[in-house]
Write a protein that holds these residues in place. Structure first.
Motif, PDB file in Angstrom:
ATOM      1  N   MET A 126       2.805   3.392  32.550  1.00 54.27           N
ATOM      2  CA  MET A 126       3.011   4.700  33.175  1.00 54.27           C
ATOM      3  C   MET A 126       1.642   5.317  33.485  1.00 54.27           C
ATOM      4  O   MET A 126       0.799   5.421  32.601  1.00 54.27           O
ATOM      5  N   HIS A 127       1.442   5.691  34.722  1.00 50.80           N
ATOM      6  CA  HIS A 127       0.153   6.225  35.158  1.00 50.80           C
ATOM      7  C   HIS A 127      -0.030   7.689  34.763  1.00 50.80           C
ATOM      8  O   HIS A 127       0.880   8.492  34.913  1.00 50.80           O
ATOM      9  N   LYS A 128      -1.243   8.011  34.299  1.00 47.72           N
ATOM     10  CA  LYS A 128      -1.607   9.403  34.036  1.00 47.72           C
ATOM     11  C   LYS A 128      -2.054  10.047  35.343  1.00 47.72           C
ATOM     12  O   LYS A 128      -2.485   9.358  36.275  1.00 47.72           O
ATOM     13  N   ILE A 129      -1.975  11.388  35.372  1.00 54.26           N
ATOM     14  CA  ILE A 129      -2.332  12.137  36.573  1.00 54.26           C
ATOM     15  C   ILE A 129      -3.265  13.267  36.170  1.00 54.26           C
ATOM     16  O   ILE A 129      -2.924  14.083  35.301  1.00 54.26           O
ATOM     17  N   LEU A 130      -4.438  13.328  36.778  1.00 52.72           N
ATOM     18  CA  LEU A 130      -5.340  14.453  36.592  1.00 52.72           C
ATOM     19  C   LEU A 130      -4.784  15.621  37.396  1.00 52.72           C
ATOM     20  O   LEU A 130      -4.480  15.458  38.583  1.00 52.72           O
ATOM     21  N   VAL A 131      -4.599  16.781  36.769  1.00 53.46           N
ATOM     22  CA  VAL A 131      -4.015  17.934  37.467  1.00 53.46           C
ATOM     23  C   VAL A 131      -4.915  19.148  37.274  1.00 53.46           C
ATOM     24  O   VAL A 131      -5.358  19.439  36.157  1.00 53.46           O
ATOM     25  N   SER A 132      -5.184  19.864  38.371  1.00 46.40           N
ATOM     26  CA  SER A 132      -5.952  21.107  38.284  1.00 46.40           C
ATOM     27  C   SER A 132      -5.284  22.039  37.281  1.00 46.40           C
ATOM     28  O   SER A 132      -4.087  22.318  37.378  1.00 46.40           O
ATOM     29  N   SER A 133      -6.071  22.521  36.334  1.00 44.97           N
ATOM     30  CA  SER A 133      -5.545  23.395  35.273  1.00 44.97           C
ATOM     31  C   SER A 133      -4.823  24.618  35.832  1.00 44.97           C
ATOM     32  O   SER A 133      -3.817  25.056  35.275  1.00 44.97           O
ATOM     33  N   LYS A 171     -12.286   7.831  34.720  1.00 47.42           N
ATOM     34  CA  LYS A 171     -12.687   6.468  34.348  1.00 47.42           C
ATOM     35  C   LYS A 171     -12.327   6.182  32.897  1.00 47.42           C
ATOM     36  O   LYS A 171     -11.788   5.120  32.588  1.00 47.42           O
ATOM     37  N   ALA A 172     -12.614   7.123  32.012  1.00 46.74           N
ATOM     38  CA  ALA A 172     -12.355   6.929  30.578  1.00 46.74           C
ATOM     39  C   ALA A 172     -10.871   6.742  30.289  1.00 46.74           C
ATOM     40  O   ALA A 172     -10.501   5.974  29.401  1.00 46.74           O
ATOM     41  N   GLN A 173     -10.025   7.471  31.033  1.00 43.49           N
ATOM     42  CA  GLN A 173      -8.583   7.403  30.781  1.00 43.49           C
ATOM     43  C   GLN A 173      -7.842   6.552  31.817  1.00 43.49           C
ATOM     44  O   GLN A 173      -6.619   6.563  31.866  1.00 43.49           O
ATOM     45  N   GLN A 174      -8.574   5.850  32.634  1.00 45.70           N
ATOM     46  CA  GLN A 174      -8.009   4.973  33.671  1.00 45.70           C
ATOM     47  C   GLN A 174      -7.013   5.712  34.568  1.00 45.70           C
ATOM     48  O   GLN A 174      -5.938   5.219  34.892  1.00 45.70           O
ATOM     49  N   ILE A 175      -7.398   6.919  34.963  1.00 43.68           N
ATOM     50  CA  ILE A 175      -6.565   7.754  35.840  1.00 43.68           C
ATOM     51  C   ILE A 175      -6.853   7.375  37.285  1.00 43.68           C
ATOM     52  O   ILE A 175      -8.005   7.358  37.707  1.00 43.68           O
ATOM     53  N   LYS A 176      -5.797   7.058  38.022  1.00 42.37           N
ATOM     54  CA  LYS A 176      -5.925   6.640  39.417  1.00 42.37           C
ATOM     55  C   LYS A 176      -5.326   7.639  40.400  1.00 42.37           C
ATOM     56  O   LYS A 176      -5.347   7.416  41.610  1.00 42.37           O
ATOM     57  N   PHE A 177      -4.741   8.736  39.867  1.00 42.53           N
ATOM     58  CA  PHE A 177      -4.077   9.732  40.706  1.00 42.53           C
ATOM     59  C   PHE A 177      -4.491  11.132  40.271  1.00 42.53           C
ATOM     60  O   PHE A 177      -4.652  11.393  39.071  1.00 42.53           O
ATOM     61  N   ALA A 178      -4.636  12.035  41.251  1.00 42.77           N
ATOM     62  CA  ALA A 178      -4.982  13.422  40.933  1.00 42.77           C
ATOM     63  C   ALA A 178      -4.174  14.363  41.816  1.00 42.77           C
ATOM     64  O   ALA A 178      -3.919  14.076  42.988  1.00 42.77           O
TER      65      ALA A 178
END
Length: 154
Positions: free
Chosen positions: A1-8, A87-94
């Motif tokens: 399951m991919h993690k997603i970086l999201v603007s706070s 990079k540290a959390q292998q996040i490929k989506f934002a």
């Protein structure tokens, strides 16, 4: 399951320049939060800027506040930290806040501080895209859902 970086700010955190948020109410985002896929991040705060702070816009490769202060280095630091986190959390989506000088994916303000939007990318969005991370604005949530579905089939 991919993690997603999201603007706070999209998650309801009061980190915007005006001390407010732009919280999204969305079933998909709620589900991602429940699944612990969301990594909240504000590049401006992480780059060392206070909340509230004077509004800033990109003008000729510099980020300048309405008071004339050059905050480019803080915006660059926030962008670098966003990329390091991905990079540290292998996040490929934002999922980032449109029109922000950090997070704008498709539009930013033109630097005149007159509320004029132009085609362009914020510093963090640009850095992430350059590194191969798929960046979407809150206006592109369906496209992000599709991209995630494709990635999770593979």
């Amino acid at each position: 399951m991919h993690k997603i970086l999201v603007s706070s700010c999209l998650l309801g955190q009061p980190v915007r320049y005006d001390g407010q948020s732009k919280g999204l109410t969305n079933d998909i985002l709620t589900r991602w939060l429940q699944e612990k896929r969301v990594v909240a991040f504000c590049p401006e705060v992480t780059g060392g800027l206070p909340t509230p702070r004077p509004p800033a816009e990109i003008n000729a490769e510099k980020v300048i506040t309405t008071t004339g202060e050059d905050v480019t280095s803080e915006f660059q630091l926030g962008a670098e930290k966003a990329l390091a986190l991905c990079k540290a959390q292998q996040i490929k989506f934002a999922l980032l806040k449109e029109s922000s000088p950090s997070c704008g994916r498709n539009t930013i303000y033109d630097g005149s501080h007159k509320g004029i939007k132009v085609v362009g990318m914020g510093l963090t969005a640009k850095k992430l895209v350059k590194a191969g991370i798929q960046v979407f604005s809150e206006e592109q949530l369906p496209q992000l859902v599709s991209a995630l579905a494709i990635a999770e089939k593979n």
